[in-house]
Motif scaffolding. Structure first.
Motif, short mmCIF file in Angstrom:
data_model
loop_
_atom_site.label_atom_id
_atom_site.label_comp_id
_atom_site.label_asym_id
_atom_site.label_seq_id
_atom_site.Cartn_x
_atom_site.Cartn_y
_atom_site.Cartn_z
N UNK A 176 0.81 -1.19 0.08
CA UNK A 176 -0.01 0.00 0.15
C UNK A 176 0.75 1.25 0.10
N UNK A 177 0.63 2.21 -1.19
CA UNK A 177 1.49 3.31 -1.14
C UNK A 177 0.64 4.72 -0.82
N UNK A 178 1.07 5.48 -0.11
CA UNK A 178 0.51 6.64 0.34
C UNK A 178 1.13 7.94 -0.24
N UNK A 179 0.63 8.85 -1.01
CA UNK A 179 1.25 10.11 -1.35
C UNK A 179 1.40 10.96 0.02
N UNK A 180 2.23 12.27 -0.34
CA UNK A 180 2.02 13.05 0.97
C UNK A 180 0.75 14.00 1.23
N UNK A 181 -0.25 13.75 0.19
CA UNK A 181 -1.61 14.27 0.36
C UNK A 181 -2.42 13.10 0.97
N UNK A 182 -1.86 12.14 1.29
CA UNK A 182 -2.84 11.04 1.87
C UNK A 182 -3.51 9.95 0.77
N UNK A 183 -3.53 10.20 -0.58
CA UNK A 183 -4.12 9.38 -1.44
C UNK A 183 -3.37 8.07 -1.39
N UNK A 184 -4.08 7.03 -1.67
CA UNK A 184 -3.33 5.61 -1.57
C UNK A 184 -3.58 4.68 -2.75
N UNK A 185 -2.82 3.65 -2.89
CA UNK A 185 -3.08 2.81 -4.11
C UNK A 185 -2.29 1.51 -3.51
N UNK A 186 -2.83 0.33 -4.00
CA UNK A 186 -2.51 -0.96 -3.69
C UNK A 186 -1.72 -1.39 -4.95
N UNK A 187 -0.40 -1.80 -4.80
CA UNK A 187 0.36 -2.47 -5.72
C UNK A 187 0.59 -3.68 -5.46
N UNK A 188 0.12 -4.46 -6.40
CA UNK A 188 0.56 -6.04 -6.15
C UNK A 188 1.43 -6.66 -7.25
N UNK A 189 2.50 -7.24 -6.74
CA UNK A 189 3.38 -8.03 -7.53
C UNK A 189 3.30 -9.30 -7.50
N UNK A 190 3.30 -9.97 -8.61
CA UNK A 190 3.00 -11.35 -8.96
C UNK A 190 3.97 -12.01 -9.80
N UNK A 191 4.38 -13.29 -9.19
CA UNK A 191 4.85 -14.29 -10.10
C UNK A 191 4.13 -15.58 -10.27
N UNK A 192 3.42 -15.87 -11.12
CA UNK A 192 2.57 -17.08 -11.10
C UNK A 192 3.37 -17.93 -11.99
N UNK A 193 3.72 -19.12 -11.12
CA UNK A 193 4.45 -20.16 -12.03
C UNK A 193 3.85 -20.85 -13.09
N UNK A 194 4.60 -21.12 -14.08
CA UNK A 194 3.94 -21.86 -15.24
C UNK A 194 3.65 -23.39 -15.06
N UNK A 195 2.87 -23.88 -16.09
CA UNK A 195 2.67 -25.41 -15.84
C UNK A 195 3.80 -26.05 -15.92
N UNK A 196 3.67 -26.99 -15.17
CA UNK A 196 4.97 -27.97 -15.02
C UNK A 196 6.05 -27.75 -14.10
N UNK A 197 5.74 -26.72 -13.28
CA UNK A 197 6.82 -26.14 -12.40
C UNK A 197 6.04 -26.25 -10.83
N UNK A 198 6.80 -26.09 -9.82
CA UNK A 198 6.52 -26.22 -8.51
C UNK A 198 5.44 -24.98 -8.35
N UNK A 199 4.30 -25.16 -7.63
CA UNK A 199 3.41 -24.64 -7.44
C UNK A 199 2.87 -23.73 -8.47
N UNK A 200 2.63 -24.57 -9.67
CA UNK A 200 2.21 -24.04 -10.82
C UNK A 200 0.65 -23.47 -10.75
N UNK A 201 0.52 -22.10 -10.94
CA UNK A 201 -0.70 -21.29 -10.85
C UNK A 201 -1.41 -20.96 -9.37
N UNK A 202 -0.41 -21.38 -8.66
CA UNK A 202 -1.06 -21.23 -7.21
C UNK A 202 -1.06 -19.73 -6.93
N UNK A 203 -0.17 -18.70 -7.56
CA UNK A 203 -0.44 -17.51 -7.14
C UNK A 203 -1.63 -17.03 -7.63
N UNK A 204 -1.84 -17.17 -8.90
CA UNK A 204 -3.23 -16.58 -9.64
C UNK A 204 -4.33 -17.31 -8.87
N UNK A 205 -4.46 -18.39 -8.37
CA UNK A 205 -5.38 -18.92 -7.56
C UNK A 205 -5.67 -18.58 -6.36
#
Length: 298
Positions: free
Chosen positions: A105-134
Motif C-alpha cells: 500500500x503506497x501513500x502520497x504526501x497528500x494522503x491518497x493511496x493505492x495498492x500495488x500487487x507484484x505477482x509471479x505465477x508459476x507456469x504449468x509443469x513447475x512447482x506451485x504451478x498457478x498457485x499465485x493466480x489461484x
C-alpha cells in the motif's frame, strides 16, 4: 501538477547482471516503483542477499527466506519522493506460496493511496504451478481497494490478451491495461501483464512495453503510468566522488554508455550526446556511492 507515477515491472530470470541493470535503468529513467519477478538472490538464503540500489527501498514478500524459500518477487520504492509505504500480508507469513505475491500500500504526501500487487505465477509443469493466480481469487472482494494496480509475470495464455489463443475465461476482477497481442517474451507469448481497478483504468492508467528499459532479460519490461497524485520533488544532491566504489562505478558507467554514439554532426546531436553522457555518469554515481548495490535486506 498531476503526475503519472511510473511503475516498472520486469522478470530478470535470477540473473544478477539483468537485475542490476534493471535497477540502474529505472533510476536513470526516473521510475518511482519497480516490480521485479524472479530476482537474483544469493544461494545462501539465510543471508537474504539480493540486488539493492541506494535510491530505492526494497521490499520482500516474506521475512525469512530460509523458511519460505527464494522470493519470486521484490518491489522497490524510490526514496525522497514523498511516498509512504505499508506492506500487507493477506496470506500466512513465510509460507512458500507467500513468496510469489507482494502487496504494498503506497501513500502520497497528500494522503491518497493505492495498492500495488507484484505477482509471479508459476507456469504449468513447475512447482506451485498457478498457485499465485489461484490465491488472488480467494481474496475477499473488499480486500482490493478502488485504486489497485496488479502487474507481473502471470504465465497465463488467454485469448483476451493473445488473440491467437482460445482459453476459458480468467477469474480476475480487474481491467487489463497492458497492450493486447504484444509478445513480452522472446519466444513470442504474452506472459507479462498489468491490470488496474476500474476507477484507475477509467482515469487513464496504461501499461506498455518499454524497450528502452531492456535489461538483457528474456522478458520485455512493462511500464505502467497512473494518473494518481501530485509529484514530490526530490532534493538535488551534489556528487561526491570520494564516496564512490570505483570498480562498481566504472562497471555501471560502461553499461550505461553501451551503444552510445560519440560522433556529433550537428549542434542538436552534440546536445543529445551531452545529455546521455550526463545521465550515464549520474546513474553510475548513484548506483556505486558509498557501497556496492549488492547487499543484504536486513
Amino acid at each position: 501538477m498531476i503526475y503519472h507515477y511510473p511503475t516498472q515491472k520486469l522478470n530478470v530470470g535470477h540473473a544478477p547482471d539483468a537485475h542490476e541493470i534493471a535497477l540502474t535503468l529505472a533510476y536513470i529513467s526516473d521510475i518511482d516503483i519497480i516490480l521485479i519477478q524472479e530476482p537474483y538472490t544469493f544461494k545462501d538464503l539465510s543471508r537474504q542477499i539480493t540486488k539493492k540500489h541506494l535510491s530505492y527501498e526494497c521490499f520482500s514478500p516474506t521475512d525469512s527466506w530460509a523458511i519460505s524459500g527464494r522470493p519470486r518477487v521484490l518491489t522497490y520504492v524510490r526514496k525522497k519522493k514523498g511516498i509512504r509505504t505499508f506492506q500487507l500480508r493477506p496470506f500466512t507469513t513465510d509460507t512458500k506460496e507467500a513468496s510469489d505475491l507482494l502487496f504494498l500500500q503506497i501513500f502520497s504526501s497528500t494522503g491518497k493511496s493505492a495498492l500495488i500487487v507484484n505477482i509471479y505465477n508459476t507456469p504449468a509443469g513447475s512447482i506451485r504451478a498457478g498457485e499465485a493466480a489461484k490465491a488472488l481469487t480467494t481474496l475477499p472482494e473488499a480486500y482490493l481497494p478502488q485504486a489497485t494496480i496488479l502487474a507481473g509475470n502471470l504465465n497465463l495464455l488467454h485469448n483476451r490478451w493473445q488473440l491467437s489463443l482460445y482459453c476459458s475465461p480468467t477469474p480476475f476482477g480487474l481491467v487489463l491495461i497492458s497492450d493486447i497481442d504484444c509478445p513480452t517474451h522472446e519466444r513470442g507469448n504474452v506472459l507479462d501483464l498489468s491490470f488496474a481497478s476500474s476507477p484507475l483504468a477509467l482515469a487513464g492508467a496504461k501499461a506498455s512495453i518499454a524497450s528502452h528499459l531492456d535489461a538483457t532479460s528474456d522478458h520485455q519490461p512493462l511500464i505502467t503510468t497512473v494518473l494518481w497524485d501530485q509529484r514530490y520533488k526530490e532534493t538535488a544532491q551534489k556528487l561526491r566522488f570520494n564516496t564512490l566504489d570505483h570498480t562498481s562505478f566504472l562497471s555501471l558507467l560502461a553499461s550505461n554508455l553501451a551503444g552510445t554514439e560519440s560522433s556529433a554532426a550537428t549542434e542538436e546531436d552534440l546536445d543529445a550526446f551531452a545529455e546521455k553522457l550526463t545521465s550515464a555518469i549520474q546513474g553510475a554515481y548513484r548506483g556505486s556511492a558509498k557501497r556496492t548495490m549488492t547487499q543484504g535486506i536486513g
